[in-house]
Scaffold this motif. Structure first.
Motif, short mmCIF file in Angstrom:
data_model
loop_
_atom_site.label_atom_id
_atom_site.label_comp_id
_atom_site.label_asym_id
_atom_site.label_seq_id
_atom_site.Cartn_x
_atom_site.Cartn_y
_atom_site.Cartn_z
N THR A 42 0.82 -1.22 0.00
CA THR A 42 0.00 0.00 0.00
C THR A 42 0.85 1.26 0.00
O THR A 42 0.56 2.22 -0.74
N SER A 82 -6.08 6.62 -4.32
CA SER A 82 -4.93 6.01 -3.66
C SER A 82 -4.88 6.38 -2.19
O SER A 82 -4.59 5.53 -1.33
N THR A 138 -7.47 4.46 -0.22
CA THR A 138 -7.00 3.10 0.04
C THR A 138 -6.08 3.08 1.26
O THR A 138 -6.16 2.19 2.12
N LYS A 139 -5.21 4.09 1.35
CA LYS A 139 -4.30 4.16 2.50
C LYS A 139 -5.05 4.45 3.79
O LYS A 139 -4.74 3.89 4.85
N GLY A 145 -7.99 3.46 4.32
CA GLY A 145 -8.60 2.17 4.62
C GLY A 145 -7.64 1.25 5.35
O GLY A 145 -8.05 0.48 6.23
#
Length: 371
Positions: A212, A335, A338-339, A341
């Motif tokens: 990630t 992006s 996502t991080k 998350g």
């Protein structure tokens, strides 16, 4: 941050309040109950009006008006937040005292969140890498090295000059940052601590981290030198929450961690005020939200982002109407979400595996040396 209510008169109270402005009752925060309690004195102890069978004393830092938290009578001298202090500034200086109080206000807000999440909070008495704080002032000698805010093996150093608005703004502009606050510093630096505590030694989590954020084994010192020498990559905004986050995976994680705490706690405040957004435009579904959930226990990061996006658009617009900069001048790219998350799942994993906050016994001797 939640709102509180005086148990004597019903007045709305806020986290830092020391007394009720309506009825004058003394107030103290009880971290274990997450409540700001109205108190009555009983000899050398205080009793909450709603639970008069329990007795408390104030954290020792009440003597300097740097804390309003309570500890059980007969318990440790320092509260859940202050017991992590290793060094405080020389309080014979009036300016140091004023700055330290502001630093403590920010630190106590940090601990409100950490305790809400139930994250591990070992002290130095519990572990050599327990969480500790050095809050220190720059030396008087102008030629001496300046104090740098940072983290090393659980020890977070905060330069109390950051509590001065003009000084902090000067540093913000000098470093080309769009946002710089005391609370932001605390949230960022504690992110490094929790990387060590929750990611570093967990092979599964570490592998996901590297997928990630990238490989943290990249030379850290060289990465920072490269960042300050060349600046961030041209496409940094597509992949990172801030320019500084692009310097190294550790900094990317710490920045993302800080923003996750920004989001959760701000949504908690918005929820406490019952905020709803229903813009009066024809196609406003993307701008509408109703914050009617507990942000600290949200099941997934998606619910947080769904509420956060319209809220930040609204508050940024309000700031512009006052001629102020955006309250939240950041873009959450796919992006970055996502991080976020990853951080959300990391905290939930810590909770689900039974890691609980450690309320350590008071250490035999706590170093509060002038600096």
């Amino acid at each position: 941050m939640q709102l509180f209510e005086c148990q004597n008169c019903g007045q709305t109270l806020h986290f830092e309040n020391r007394s009720c402005e309506r009825c004058g009752h003394r107030l103290g925060y009880i971290a274990a109950r997450q409540t700001l309690a109205a108190l009555r004195p009983d000899g050398d102890v205080w009793r909450p009006l709603d639970r008069p069978d329990t007795a408390y004393r104030f954290c020792r830092n009440v003597e300097e008006d740097a804390c309003n938290w309570l500890v059980p009578a007969g318990g440790p001298a320092y509260c859940e937040a202050c017991r992590h202090n290793r060094t405080i500034p020389n309080l014979s200086s009036t300016s140091n005292l004023a700055r330290w109080r502001r630093v403590e206000d920010a630190k106590h807000r940090l601990f409100y969140s950490l305790l809400q999440f139930g994250l591990p909070l070992a002290t130095r008495a519990d572990s050599p890498e327990g969480l500790a704080f050095d809050m220190v002032a720059d030396p008087e000698d102008p030629d001496a090295p300046r104090i740098l805010t940072g983290h090393a093996s659980g020890l977070i150093t905060i330069n109390i000059a950051e509590a001065d608005d003009a000084e902090r703004e000067s540093r913000r502009e000098g470093m080309g940052e769009v946002y710089r606050t005391l609370l932001g510093h605390f949230r960022h630096e504690v992110g490094h601590y929790y990387w060590d505590r929750l990611v570093r030694d967990d092979e599964t989590m570490l592998a996901r981290f590297r997928r990630t954020f990238g490989d943290e084994r990249d030379d850290y010192a060289e990465a920072l030198q490269r960042h300050y020498r060349n600046g961030p990559p041209s496409d940094w905004a597509d992949r990172f929450i801030s320019a500084y986050a692009s310097s190294h995976p550790w900094e990317d994680f710490a920045e993302t961690w800080a923003h996750y705490l920004h989001i959760v706690d701000t949504l908690g405040t918005a929820g406490a005020y019952g905020l709803r957004l229903r813009p009066e435009v024809a196609q406003a579904s993307d701008l509408s939200t109703r914050i009617d959930f507990d942000s600290y226990t949200a099941g997934g990061v998606g619910a947080l982002i769904e509420a956060w996006m319209p809220l930040t658009l609204a508050v940024n617009s309000l700031n512009r109407s006052m001629g102020l900069p955006d309250l939240y001048p950041f873009v959450l790219s796919p992006s970055v979400i996502t991080k976020l998350g990853f951080v959300h799942d990391l905290i939930r994993s810590a909770q689900e595996t039974g890691i609980q906050t450690t309320n350590a016994a008071e250490s035999a001797e706590r170093r509060l040396a002038p600096a």
